[in-house]
Scaffold this motif. Structure first.
Motif, mmCIF file in Angstrom:
data_model
loop_
_atom_site.group_PDB
_atom_site.id
_atom_site.type_symbol
_atom_site.label_atom_id
_atom_site.label_comp_id
_atom_site.label_asym_id
_atom_site.label_seq_id
_atom_site.Cartn_x
_atom_site.Cartn_y
_atom_site.Cartn_z
ATOM 1 N N GLY A 298 -4.992 43.654 -1.222
ATOM 2 C CA GLY A 298 -4.267 42.663 -0.441
ATOM 3 C C GLY A 298 -4.633 42.579 1.016
ATOM 4 O O GLY A 298 -4.033 41.803 1.759
ATOM 5 N N ALA A 299 -5.612 43.386 1.477
ATOM 6 C CA ALA A 299 -5.975 43.407 2.897
ATOM 7 C C ALA A 299 -7.419 42.980 3.101
ATOM 8 O O ALA A 299 -8.297 43.282 2.295
ATOM 9 C CB ALA A 299 -5.761 44.795 3.477
ATOM 10 N N SER B 250 -3.957 36.547 1.751
ATOM 11 C CA SER B 250 -3.347 35.226 1.602
ATOM 12 C C SER B 250 -3.665 34.324 2.788
ATOM 13 O O SER B 250 -3.650 33.101 2.673
ATOM 14 C CB SER B 250 -1.827 35.356 1.449
ATOM 15 N N GLY C 271 -5.616 41.453 8.251
ATOM 16 C CA GLY C 271 -4.409 40.791 7.785
ATOM 17 C C GLY C 271 -4.426 40.650 6.284
ATOM 18 O O GLY C 271 -5.341 41.124 5.601
ATOM 19 N N PRO C 272 -3.431 39.966 5.726
ATOM 20 C CA PRO C 272 -3.355 39.790 4.273
ATOM 21 C C PRO C 272 -4.380 38.775 3.766
ATOM 22 O O PRO C 272 -4.738 37.831 4.473
ATOM 23 C CB PRO C 272 -1.925 39.283 4.062
ATOM 24 N N VAL D 167 4.449 38.331 7.561
ATOM 25 C CA VAL D 167 3.612 39.119 6.646
ATOM 26 C C VAL D 167 2.396 39.582 7.432
ATOM 27 O O VAL D 167 1.608 38.768 7.910
ATOM 28 C CB VAL D 167 3.175 38.289 5.423
ATOM 29 N N ARG D 168 2.236 40.878 7.573
ATOM 30 C CA ARG D 168 1.164 41.405 8.404
ATOM 31 C C ARG D 168 0.768 42.798 7.944
ATOM 32 O O ARG D 168 1.491 43.444 7.187
ATOM 33 C CB ARG D 168 1.617 41.484 9.866
ATOM 34 N N ARG D 169 -0.385 43.234 8.427
ATOM 35 C CA ARG D 169 -0.834 44.601 8.169
ATOM 36 C C ARG D 169 -0.323 45.483 9.300
ATOM 37 O O ARG D 169 -0.562 45.203 10.461
ATOM 38 C CB ARG D 169 -2.366 44.677 8.124
ATOM 39 N N GLU E 23 -10.256 43.455 0.447
ATOM 40 C CA GLU E 23 -9.613 44.365 -0.507
ATOM 41 C C GLU E 23 -10.530 45.545 -0.838
ATOM 42 O O GLU E 23 -10.542 46.044 -1.950
ATOM 43 C CB GLU E 23 -9.214 43.615 -1.780
ATOM 44 N N GLU F 236 -3.607 37.410 14.254
ATOM 45 C CA GLU F 236 -3.650 38.529 13.325
ATOM 46 C C GLU F 236 -3.681 39.861 14.080
ATOM 47 O O GLU F 236 -3.840 39.897 15.301
ATOM 48 C CB GLU F 236 -4.878 38.416 12.406
#
Length: 247
Positions: free
Chosen positions: A195-196, A221, A218-219, A125-127, A190, A101
């Motif tokens: 979403g974070a 998910s 990270g997300p 998918v990442r921040r 969040e 991450e």
């Protein structure tokens, strides 16, 4: 003496112009003048000097300014012995490879935290964590770490600030700080943005002084609360090793 005061004031104003670029990369004359509260004619003269010295560059097609090459040249002479962003980069990259991450490093700057280094996750998918981003100290895992392990005087100054947002309950925040102190780390789910999720730990140098906050984000998910608590001991161990490298 009066000439000296005017000279110092000009330096302060020039620095204020450069600091405008901590929030965005391209600014017009009117935007800068509005930001620092000066007449456009004064700002124009200062920008001309900064441009001549290479500290800003003007785009003739858009008539906007951005930071110049001299800023980069100055940054290349930062000592790795003094700069955590450079000194700890390899450790952050190793941590990213281990946990998968985004890893970030934050310092406290007044009532904000400043991201001084970031190693992006390699996952699709990442921040995205831009270096130089400024964030409030009232929300987020790293914010709570930087406040929880600061002095009681610094904590009270922040908690009693007239700028404290009405949307954040002070007493609940105090309880969160106490929990961070007990656990040695902080989590957010969040809390600052949808979403974070993130987990953060303090970095203390060899004298025991708080130097920075190390975070993994990270997300949601991929990062459940259980996963954040699972990663916390790994970050604590990494932060201890990093802190030993800081003077």
């Amino acid at each position: 003496m009066e000439d000296r005061k005017l000279t110092v004031r000009a330096v302060e104003r020039a620095l204020d112009i450069l600091l405008c670029f901590t929030r965005t990369s391209d600014l017009g004359l009117t935007e800068i003048a509005t930001e620092i509260g000066l007449h456009k004619s004064t700002v124009h003269r200062l920008l001309a000097t900064l441009e001549e010295k290479g500290f800003v560059i003007r785009n003739s097609s858009t008539d906007k300014y951005r930071l110049g090459i001299k800023i980069w040249e100055l940054s290349t002479h930062l000592s790795q012995n003094d700069d955590p962003a450079l000194l700890l980069l390899a450790d952050m990259e190793e941590l990213r490879e281990q946990l998968g991450e985004t890893i970030s490093l934050y310092l406290r700057d007044g009532d904000e935290r400043l991201r001084i280094q970031a190693v992006q996750s390699n996952q699709a998918v990442r921040r995205v964590a831009p270096v130089g981003a400024r964030l409030p100290l009232t929300v987020g895992a790293s914010s709570k770490v930087l406040v929880a392990f600061s002095s009681s005087e610094q904590q009270e100054e922040l908690l009693n600030s007239p700028d404290w947002p009405l949307t954040v309950d002070v007493e609940h925040y105090r309880q969160q700080l106490a929990e961070v102190q007990r656990n040695g780390y902080s989590t957010s789910y969040e809390e600052r943005e949808p979403g974070a999720a993130a987990v953060a730990v303090p970095i203390f140098d060899r004298t025991g002084a708080l130097r920075a906050s190390l975070s993994l984000s990270g997300p949601v998910s991929r990062l459940s609360m259980d996963k954040l608590h699972e990663y916390a001991p790994v970050l604590i161990q990494a932060a201890q090793e990093m802190g030993f490298k800081l003077r």
